[in-house]
Design an enzyme around this catalytic site. Structure first.
Site, PDB file in Angstrom:
ATOM      1  N   ASP A   1       4.116  -1.201 -34.998  1.00 16.15           N
ATOM      2  CA  ASP A   1       5.150  -1.040 -36.031  1.00 16.15           C
ATOM      3  C   ASP A   1       6.158   0.032 -35.618  1.00 16.15           C
ATOM      4  O   ASP A   1       5.831   0.961 -34.884  1.00 16.15           O
ATOM      5  CB  ASP A   1       4.476  -0.667 -37.359  1.00 16.15           C
TER       6      ASP A   1
ATOM      7  N   HIS B   1      12.734  -4.504 -30.615  1.00 16.04           N
ATOM      8  CA  HIS B   1      11.693  -5.508 -30.332  1.00 16.04           C
ATOM      9  C   HIS B   1      11.572  -5.744 -28.824  1.00 16.04           C
ATOM     10  O   HIS B   1      10.471  -5.899 -28.301  1.00 16.04           O
ATOM     11  CB  HIS B   1      12.004  -6.818 -31.054  1.00 16.04           C
TER      12      HIS B   1
ATOM     13  N   LEU C   1      -9.558  -9.194 -19.264  1.00 16.27           N
ATOM     14  CA  LEU C   1      -9.238  -8.740 -20.618  1.00 16.27           C
ATOM     15  C   LEU C   1      -8.751  -9.942 -21.429  1.00 16.27           C
ATOM     16  O   LEU C   1      -8.093 -10.823 -20.881  1.00 16.27           O
ATOM     17  CB  LEU C   1      -8.135  -7.680 -20.550  1.00 16.27           C
TER      18      LEU C   1
HETATM   19  C1  IPE Z   1       3.383  -5.634 -39.804  1.00 15.38           C
HETATM   20  O1  IPE Z   1       4.534  -4.865 -39.707  1.00 15.38           O
HETATM   21  C2  IPE Z   1       3.516  -6.842 -38.957  1.00 15.38           C
HETATM   22  C3  IPE Z   1       3.651  -6.604 -37.520  1.00 15.38           C
HETATM   23  C4  IPE Z   1       3.492  -5.475 -36.923  1.00 15.38           C
HETATM   24  C5  IPE Z   1       3.976  -7.759 -36.764  1.00 15.38           C
HETATM   25  P1  IPE Z   1       5.608  -4.842 -40.875  1.00 15.38           P
HETATM   26  O2  IPE Z   1       6.542  -3.759 -40.535  1.00 15.38           O
HETATM   27  O3  IPE Z   1       6.165  -6.187 -41.097  1.00 15.38           O
HETATM   28  O4  IPE Z   1       4.682  -4.453 -42.107  1.00 15.38           O
HETATM   29  P2  IPE Z   1       5.077  -4.102 -43.604  1.00 15.38           P
HETATM   30  O5  IPE Z   1       5.644  -5.317 -44.215  1.00 15.38           O
HETATM   31  O6  IPE Z   1       6.051  -2.971 -43.537  1.00 15.38           O
HETATM   32  O7  IPE Z   1       3.788  -3.685 -44.230  1.00 15.38           O
HETATM   33  C1  IPE Z   2       7.295  -4.117 -35.910  1.00 12.08           C
HETATM   34  O1  IPE Z   2       8.425  -3.314 -36.053  1.00 12.08           O
HETATM   35  C2  IPE Z   2       7.604  -5.466 -35.301  1.00 12.08           C
HETATM   36  C3  IPE Z   2       7.554  -6.590 -36.247  1.00 12.08           C
HETATM   37  C4  IPE Z   2       7.150  -6.521 -37.488  1.00 12.08           C
HETATM   38  C5  IPE Z   2       7.991  -7.865 -35.754  1.00 12.08           C
HETATM   39  P1  IPE Z   2       9.358  -3.439 -37.331  1.00 12.08           P
HETATM   40  O2  IPE Z   2      10.380  -4.471 -37.058  1.00 12.08           O
HETATM   41  O3  IPE Z   2       8.548  -3.642 -38.547  1.00 12.08           O
HETATM   42  O4  IPE Z   2      10.029  -2.006 -37.346  1.00 12.08           O
HETATM   43  P2  IPE Z   2      10.349  -1.119 -38.619  1.00 12.08           P
HETATM   44  O5  IPE Z   2       9.074  -0.992 -39.405  1.00 12.08           O
HETATM   45  O6  IPE Z   2      11.419  -1.802 -39.389  1.00 12.08           O
HETATM   46  O7  IPE Z   2      10.771   0.190 -38.043  1.00 12.08           O
HETATM   47 MG    MG Z   3       7.672  -2.369 -39.849  1.00 15.37          MG
END
Ligand code: IPE
Ligand code: IPE
Ligand code: MG
Length: 250
Positions: A22, A39, A133
């Protein structure tokens, strides 16, 4: 060689680590870049993490790449992510082969477009016999969906007299999930300073140790992984028993 790596290698290495990657968006925003750039850098962090995992002997990594809830993001971000998955499949295949990493995708794949699904399946097939792995990638994944789907498939088997209602137990139910019932995560890591599970592996994480770090996912490195493992090694996993029972191996 890193002294942290040497240190953790003297202790118990978690066999299976689950990762909620995240913070890509916030990392990009900090740099005045579009979310997609975050990303893209996140994909590089995955490569680094895999190297770190292999160096210390982790046998399985499950990464949360795209949740069912993430389908609700703006259309251009979703499209960008799908294209990134397709690109990563092409670019990372040689790296997976070289490091003998088996690739498996879990999630509600019926929601993916054909091109993305074909790319993912191709990498799964090409790496199926690798044994160093196992990399499980959760895409279009939601744990409540997985559990509901498992229940549905189990009821179908009951109605078809393939299994008996009296034989249903946790072990049998686990076989209907998308993961190996004998390979639950030992450690869950979530980056970016968020403290939640976000519908990830709810069943499988029942007894995982949880580790949270403020580090945004694109900044995650081998060292960050090893730090999490060092922290894990300080924990006592009691599984309901007392500390004395664990110490005396009873
Ligand atoms: C959770 O991250 C999903 C992934 C890491 C792919 P999000 O950033 O989407 O989670 P929420 O919605 O903030 O909990
Ligand atoms: C996690 O990073 C990746 C996905 C959920 C695809 P985010 O895109 O949720 O990044 P933030 O939480 O907005 O910083
Ligand atoms: Mg996020």
């Amino acid at each position: 060689m890193s002294s942290l790596l040497d240190e953790i290698k003297t202790g118990v290495i978690p066999k299976h680590i689950a990762l909620i990657m995240d913070g890509n968006g916030r990392w990009a925003k900090q740099k005045n870049q579009p979310r997609l750039f975050g990303h893209q850098q996140g994909a590089i962090a995955v490569r680094e993490t895999l190297k770190g995992a292999i160096l210390c002997g982790v046998k399985c990594i499950t990464i949360y790449a795209f949740s069912i809830e993430n389908w609700n993001r703006p259309k251009d971000e979703v499209e960008g992510l799908m294209n990134l998955f397709i690109k990563a499949c092409e670019e990372e295949l040689p790296n997976l082969q070289e490091n003998k990493i088996a690739f498996k995708v879990i999630g509600n794949l019926s929601l993916l477009n054909q091109e993305c699904l074909t790319s993912l399946r191709k990498v799964e097939q090409a790496t199926a016999n690798n044994t160093n792995l196992l990399l499980q990638v959760a895409i279009s994944y939601g744990s409540r969906w997985e559990i509901t789907n498992a229940a549905k498939n189990m009821v179908t088997d009951i109605l078809a007299n393939k299994i008996d209602l009296d034989n249903i137990n946790e072990e049998l139910f686990g076989q209907y999930l998308l993961t190996d019932p004998n390979n639950d995560p030992d450690l869950l890591i979530r980056t970016s300073g968020e403290y939640r599970i976000s519908n990830f592996l709810l069943w499988q994480l029942a007894y995982a140790e949880l580790y949270f770090t403020n580090c945004y996912w694109p900044d995650f490195t081998k060292e960050e992984l090893w730090k999490a493992i060092a922290d894990y090694q300080k924990r006592e996993r009691r599984f309901g028993k007392t500390s004395e029972q664990i110490t005396n191996n009873k």
